[in-house]
Design a protein around this motif. Structure first.
Motif, PDB file in Angstrom:
ATOM      1  N   GLN A 195      -7.268  86.082  52.067  1.00 36.66           N
ATOM      2  CA  GLN A 195      -6.380  86.221  53.231  1.00 36.66           C
ATOM      3  C   GLN A 195      -7.183  86.376  54.523  1.00 36.66           C
ATOM      4  O   GLN A 195      -6.851  85.810  55.556  1.00 36.66           O
ATOM      5  CB  GLN A 195      -5.554  87.486  53.053  1.00 36.66           C
ATOM      6  N   GLN A 199      -7.429  84.026  57.890  1.00 41.57           N
ATOM      7  CA  GLN A 199      -7.277  84.572  59.240  1.00 41.57           C
ATOM      8  C   GLN A 199      -8.478  84.173  60.129  1.00 41.57           C
ATOM      9  O   GLN A 199      -8.311  83.775  61.276  1.00 41.57           O
ATOM     10  CB  GLN A 199      -7.211  86.098  59.123  1.00 41.57           C
ATOM     11  N   LYS A 202      -8.381  80.613  61.266  1.00 36.74           N
ATOM     12  CA  LYS A 202      -7.432  80.404  62.375  1.00 36.74           C
ATOM     13  C   LYS A 202      -8.075  80.744  63.717  1.00 36.74           C
ATOM     14  O   LYS A 202      -7.830  80.092  64.720  1.00 36.74           O
ATOM     15  CB  LYS A 202      -6.188  81.269  62.186  1.00 36.74           C
TER      16      LYS A 202
END
Ligand code: 5GP
Length: 205
Positions: A195, A199, A202
């Protein structure tokens, strides 16, 4: 070395808030030691020789490096920076955890000579926020800010060389995440955390 003290290497692009985070960590843990680097950069108004940096000229720096006094060294924004081998060894010997706040090139060298060190990379929460931070703290020209932004983006591409990545969105949260890493809590270890990787990706697009 028969000490259980650990060496933490923290790196970040400029604008990620690394200095503020490190100051907060040191304020909360009186046993933690900050390694004061040598630099050939000119002293800024608010800086103190011996606590922010050891300010030296280029000849002195090159001599230190030649004499093997530096654990690592790098040229950053046209100035030399380097970590005192003796300072780090002494604090570890006294059983104090030590923090190095250095750039990714230095982190790479430390990892090679002391593979047991723990490396942490700090990222800003987004590219627009990075740009905002770089602009708001500086009276520099657009051209200089654009160079800083370019350099920061290129520095950020090294995030995956580090054991831990911390995203500095909320400062209090980032400090407690850093404290967790210092305590040995592996939750922010990027290799265990898909995860987090999503992140980070991004932020980098
Ligand atoms: P500043 O001049 O703004 O304090 O720092 C510029 C950059 O140099 C920052 O990325 C900082 O982490 C890095 N830096 C500071 N000390 C050292 C050091 O001893 N070695 C290396 N490699 N980088 C350092």
């Amino acid at each position: 070395m028969t000490t259980s003290a650990k060496l933490f290497v923290i790196a970040a692009p400029s604008g990620a808030g690394k200095t503020t985070l490190v100051k907060a960590l040191l304020a909360r843990d009186p046993e933690l030691r900050f390694s004061v680097s040598f630099t050939t950069r000119k002293k800024r108004k608010n800086e103190v020789h011996g606590s922010d940096y050891l300010f030296v000229d280029e000849d002195q720096f090159l001599q230190l490096r030649k004499d093997g006094e530096l654990l690592e060294s790098a040229l950053v924004f046209d100035n030399y920076y380097g970590t005192s081998r003796q300072q780090v060894a002494e604090q570890l010997r006294l059983n104090h955890n030590v923090i190095l706040e250095i750039d990714w090139q230095g982190a790479r060298q430390v990892r090679q000579s002391l593979p047991e060190c723990i490396t942490i990379f700090i990222l800003p929460p987004s590219r627009p926020e990075l740009e905002h931070r770089l602009r708001s703290r500086s009276t520099d020209s657009d051209e200089v800010i654009a160079r800083r932004l370019r350099d920061a983006l290129s520095d950020m591409s090294h995030w995956n060389e580090f054991n831990y990545v911390i995203i500095n969105d909320d400062i209090e949260l980032a400090v407690s995440e850093l404290q967790a890493v210092l305590r040995g809590d592996a939750a922010h270890n990027r290799s265990d955390n898909p995860q987090l990787i999503e992140q980070i990706e991004k932020i980098l697009v």
